[in-house]
Design a protein around this motif. Structure first.
Motif, PDB file in Angstrom:
ATOM      1  N   GLU A 266       0.834  -1.209   0.000  1.00  0.00           N
ATOM      2  CA  GLU A 266       0.000   0.000   0.000  1.00  0.00           C
ATOM      3  C   GLU A 266       0.867   1.257   0.000  1.00  0.00           C
ATOM      4  O   GLU A 266       0.623   2.200  -0.769  1.00  0.00           O
ATOM      5  N   GLY A 267       1.896   1.276   0.839  1.00  0.00           N
ATOM      6  CA  GLY A 267       2.788   2.425   0.920  1.00  0.00           C
ATOM      7  C   GLY A 267       3.559   2.649  -0.369  1.00  0.00           C
ATOM      8  O   GLY A 267       3.750   3.795  -0.805  1.00  0.00           O
ATOM      9  N   ILE A 268       3.999   1.550  -0.983  1.00  0.00           N
ATOM     10  CA  ILE A 268       4.739   1.651  -2.252  1.00  0.00           C
ATOM     11  C   ILE A 268       3.845   2.220  -3.354  1.00  0.00           C
ATOM     12  O   ILE A 268       4.239   3.140  -4.080  1.00  0.00           O
ATOM     13  N   TYR A 269       2.618   1.689  -3.472  1.00  0.00           N
ATOM     14  CA  TYR A 269       1.706   2.159  -4.528  1.00  0.00           C
ATOM     15  C   TYR A 269       1.316   3.625  -4.310  1.00  0.00           C
ATOM     16  O   TYR A 269       1.213   4.399  -5.272  1.00  0.00           O
ATOM     17  N   ASN A 284       0.750   6.586 -15.495  1.00  0.00           N
ATOM     18  CA  ASN A 284       1.307   5.861 -14.337  1.00  0.00           C
ATOM     19  C   ASN A 284       0.567   6.218 -13.052  1.00  0.00           C
ATOM     20  O   ASN A 284       0.362   5.361 -12.189  1.00  0.00           O
ATOM     21  N   TYR A 285       0.151   7.486 -12.954  1.00  0.00           N
ATOM     22  CA  TYR A 285      -0.604   7.891 -11.761  1.00  0.00           C
ATOM     23  C   TYR A 285      -1.885   7.073 -11.624  1.00  0.00           C
ATOM     24  O   TYR A 285      -2.203   6.564 -10.543  1.00  0.00           O
ATOM     25  N   GLU A 286      -2.626   6.927 -12.717  1.00  0.00           N
ATOM     26  CA  GLU A 286      -3.891   6.181 -12.679  1.00  0.00           C
ATOM     27  C   GLU A 286      -3.667   4.707 -12.334  1.00  0.00           C
ATOM     28  O   GLU A 286      -4.423   4.116 -11.556  1.00  0.00           O
ATOM     29  N   VAL A 287      -2.624   4.103 -12.910  1.00  0.00           N
ATOM     30  CA  VAL A 287      -2.311   2.693 -12.642  1.00  0.00           C
ATOM     31  C   VAL A 287      -2.028   2.489 -11.156  1.00  0.00           C
ATOM     32  O   VAL A 287      -2.611   1.604 -10.507  1.00  0.00           O
ATOM     33  N   TYR A 288      -1.130   3.305 -10.607  1.00  0.00           N
ATOM     34  CA  TYR A 288      -0.695   3.091  -9.225  1.00  0.00           C
ATOM     35  C   TYR A 288      -1.722   3.591  -8.210  1.00  0.00           C
ATOM     36  O   TYR A 288      -1.829   3.034  -7.112  1.00  0.00           O
ATOM     37  N   TYR A 292      -3.180   1.303  -5.346  1.00  0.00           N
ATOM     38  CA  TYR A 292      -3.169   1.808  -3.959  1.00  0.00           C
ATOM     39  C   TYR A 292      -4.536   1.648  -3.308  1.00  0.00           C
ATOM     40  O   TYR A 292      -4.655   1.131  -2.188  1.00  0.00           O
ATOM     41  N   ILE A 293      -5.586   2.057  -4.007  1.00  0.00           N
ATOM     42  CA  ILE A 293      -6.945   1.971  -3.458  1.00  0.00           C
ATOM     43  C   ILE A 293      -7.336   0.512  -3.206  1.00  0.00           C
ATOM     44  O   ILE A 293      -7.907   0.183  -2.154  1.00  0.00           O
ATOM     45  N   GLU A 294      -7.017  -0.373  -4.163  1.00  0.00           N
ATOM     46  CA  GLU A 294      -7.356  -1.798  -4.020  1.00  0.00           C
ATOM     47  C   GLU A 294      -6.605  -2.431  -2.841  1.00  0.00           C
ATOM     48  O   GLU A 294      -7.187  -3.194  -2.062  1.00  0.00           O
ATOM     49  N   THR A 295      -5.321  -2.102  -2.717  1.00  0.00           N
ATOM     50  CA  THR A 295      -4.502  -2.679  -1.636  1.00  0.00           C
ATOM     51  C   THR A 295      -4.936  -2.144  -0.281  1.00  0.00           C
ATOM     52  O   THR A 295      -4.976  -2.880   0.707  1.00  0.00           O
ATOM     53  N   LYS A 296      -5.268  -0.855  -0.249  1.00  0.00           N
ATOM     54  CA  LYS A 296      -5.749  -0.252   0.998  1.00  0.00           C
ATOM     55  C   LYS A 296      -7.028  -0.940   1.465  1.00  0.00           C
ATOM     56  O   LYS A 296      -7.189  -1.252   2.651  1.00  0.00           O
ATOM     57  N   PHE A 297      -7.931  -1.200   0.533  1.00  0.00           N
ATOM     58  CA  PHE A 297      -9.195  -1.878   0.859  1.00  0.00           C
ATOM     59  C   PHE A 297      -8.923  -3.288   1.390  1.00  0.00           C
ATOM     60  O   PHE A 297      -9.503  -3.704   2.404  1.00  0.00           O
TER      61      PHE A 297
END
Length: 373
Positions: A266-269, A284-288, A292-297
Motif C-alpha cells: 500500500e505504501g509503495i503504490y 502511471n498515476y492512474e495505474v498506481y 493503492y486503493i485496491e490494496t488499501k481496501f
C-alpha cells in the motif's frame, strides 16, 4: 541376550518418538521471516509435527505468529498467539513468560490496541526487571521500550516515541544478534526515521532510513530493506526529489515480491501515485492510484477481520475475569454469612445461657427471701 535385545528395541523407539526440534532449522525459519515468510511457515509447520516439548512449542507458535505479522495477516497471527497463550497457562519460567507477553504485545500493537499493548508491556517489564543481568534482560528491556515507542508513534506523539525508540536501540546494540536482534534493529531505525520525518527533521530522517536499509541488507531481511527504501522515498518526495523517490520505490517492489505485506505494498503504490502525480505522468498515476486503493481496501478488510476476532477474545477474557470476580464475591459472601451466622448463634446461646443463669439466681433469691421471712 533377549534382555539386551529388548533394551535395544526400547531405545530405538525412544529415538523415533523424540522431539524433532532442531535449533539450526529454527534459526533458518527465523531468518526467513522478513524475506520469505512462506518458507518460514513451512519449516515451522514441519517442526511442529510430533513436537511435545512446551518450550519448543511456544518458540514455534511465536515464530508462526510473527511470520503472519510479516505478511500483515493479523487474523492468522492471532490464532497462533491464542495457541501460545493457552499453552502458557502453566508456565512458571519467568523468561518464557516475558517471551509470551512480548509476542502478545507485538500482536496487539500491530492491531492498534494501544491500551492493551501498554498493559501487557507493564506486566512484562515488571517480570523482566527482576531477572538477573544478562543478554536476555537487556534485549527484552530494549524491546519493551521500543514497543512503547511504536505505540506513541501511532498516537502521533513523535517526540516521546523517539525517546523510547532510541532507548530501545541503545539496549539492543549491546546484545549483538541475540535472538534475531539485528533485524529488529532495522525496524527500530526505520521507525526512528519516521519520527524525525513527522517532526520535519528530514536530514536526520534520511540518515536513519539509510542505516535501517544497511542493517536490513546485512541481515538478508529483504522486506525490512524494502520498508527502509519506502521511508526514504517519502523523505525524497517531500523534498521534491520525485525521480529519486521513484527509483527507490522500484527497489522496494523488487525486494518485497516474496513477502506479500499489504501495508508495505500500500505504501509503495501510494508513493508511486504521489510522485507520478507531481510529475504529471497521468498514465502511471492512474495505474498506481488504482493499485493503492485496491490494496488499501484489502488491508482494511484484513485488519477488520482480525480486530473482530480480537474483540471477541478480549470479551471472553473480560467475561472470565468478571466470572472470577463473581465467584470471589460468592466465596466472600458465603464466608461473611457463615461468620455472621456463627456469631449470631454464639450470641443467641450466650443470651439463653445468661437468661437461664438469671432465672436460677432469681429462684435462689426468692428461696433466700422465704427463709429469712
Amino acid at each position: 541376550m533377549k534382555r539386551y535385545l529388548f533394551i535395544l528395541i526400547i531405545f530405538s523407539f525412544a529415538g523415533i518418538f523424540k522431539s524433532q526440534y532442531n535449533e539450526q532449522l529454527y534459526k533458518k525459519a527465523l531468518s526467513d521471516i522478513y524475506q520469505n515468510p512462506d518458507n518460514s511457515q513451512k519449516i515451522a509447520q514441519e517442526m511442529l509435527k510430533d513436537e511435545k516439548n512446551p518450550d519448543n512449542l511456544i518458540k514455534l507458535y511465536k515464530l508462526m505468529s510473527h511470520s503472519y505479522i510479516s505478511k500483515r495477516d493479523f487474523d492468522k497471527s492471532l490464532d497462533w498467539i491464542l495457541k501460545m497463550k493457552e499453552l502458557s497457562k502453566n508456565v512458571t519460567n519467568p523468561e518464557q513468560k516475558v517471551k509470551i507477553l512480548n509476542a502478545t504485545s507485538i500482536q496487539y500493537q500491530q492491531m492498534g490496541l494501544n491500551s492493551k499493548t501498554l498493559e501487557i508491556l507493564d506486566e512484562s517489564y515488571q517480570i523482566c526487571n527482576q531477572l538477573p543481568d544478562g543478554k536476555f534482560k537487556t534485549y527484552y528491556l530494549g524491546l519493551n521500550s521500543a514497543l512503547r515507542g511504536l505505540v506513541y508513534k501511532s498516537q502521533d506523539n513523535n517526540e516521546l516515541a523517539l525517546e523510547k525508540l532510541l532507548i530501545g536501540l541503545d539496549y539492543i546494540k549491546k546484545v549483538g544478534n541475540y535472538d534475531n536482534a539485528i533485524p529488529n534493529t532495522s525496524v527500530f531505525l526505520y521507525n526512528i526515521g519516521y519520527c524525525y520525518f513527522y517532526l520535519k527533521r528530514y536530514q536526520e530522517a534520511e540518515k536513519y532510513f539509510l542505516r535501517s536499509a544497511e542493517v536490513a541488507k546485512a541481515a538478508n531481511a529483504e522486506s525490512l530493506e524494502a520498508f527502509a527504501y519506502k521511508g526514504l522515498s517519502e523523505n525524497f518526495t517531500v523534498l521534491g526529489k520525485h525521480q529519486e523517490a521513484i527509483e527507490l520505490l522500484k527497489k522496494s517492489v523488487n525486494l518485497s515480491k516474496k513477502v506479500g505485506d499489504l501495508v508495505l505494498s500500500e505504501g509503495i503504490y501510494k508513493g508511486f501515485s504521489d510522485n507520478y502525480l507531481a510529475l504529471q505522468d497521468w498514465n502511471n498515476y492512474e495505474v498506481y492510484n488504482k493499485l493503492y486503493i485496491e490494496t488499501k481496501f484489502a488491508r482494511e478488510q484484513s485488519e477488520l477481520a482480525s480486530l473482530n476476532k480480537s474483540i471477541d477474545v478480549l470479551n471472553q477474557e473480560n467475561n472470565k475475569k468478571i466470572e472470577e470476580q463473581k465467584n470471589r464475591l460468592r466465596i466472600i459472601s458465603f464466608i461473611i454469612i457463615a461468620i455472621s451466622s456463627t456469631l449470631f448463634i454464639w450470641f443467641l446461646l450466650k443470651f439463653i445461657q445468661h437468661k437461664k443463669r438469671n432465672k436460677l439466681l432469681i429462684e435462689k433469691l426468692n428461696q433466700i427471701n422465704k427463709i429469712t421471712t
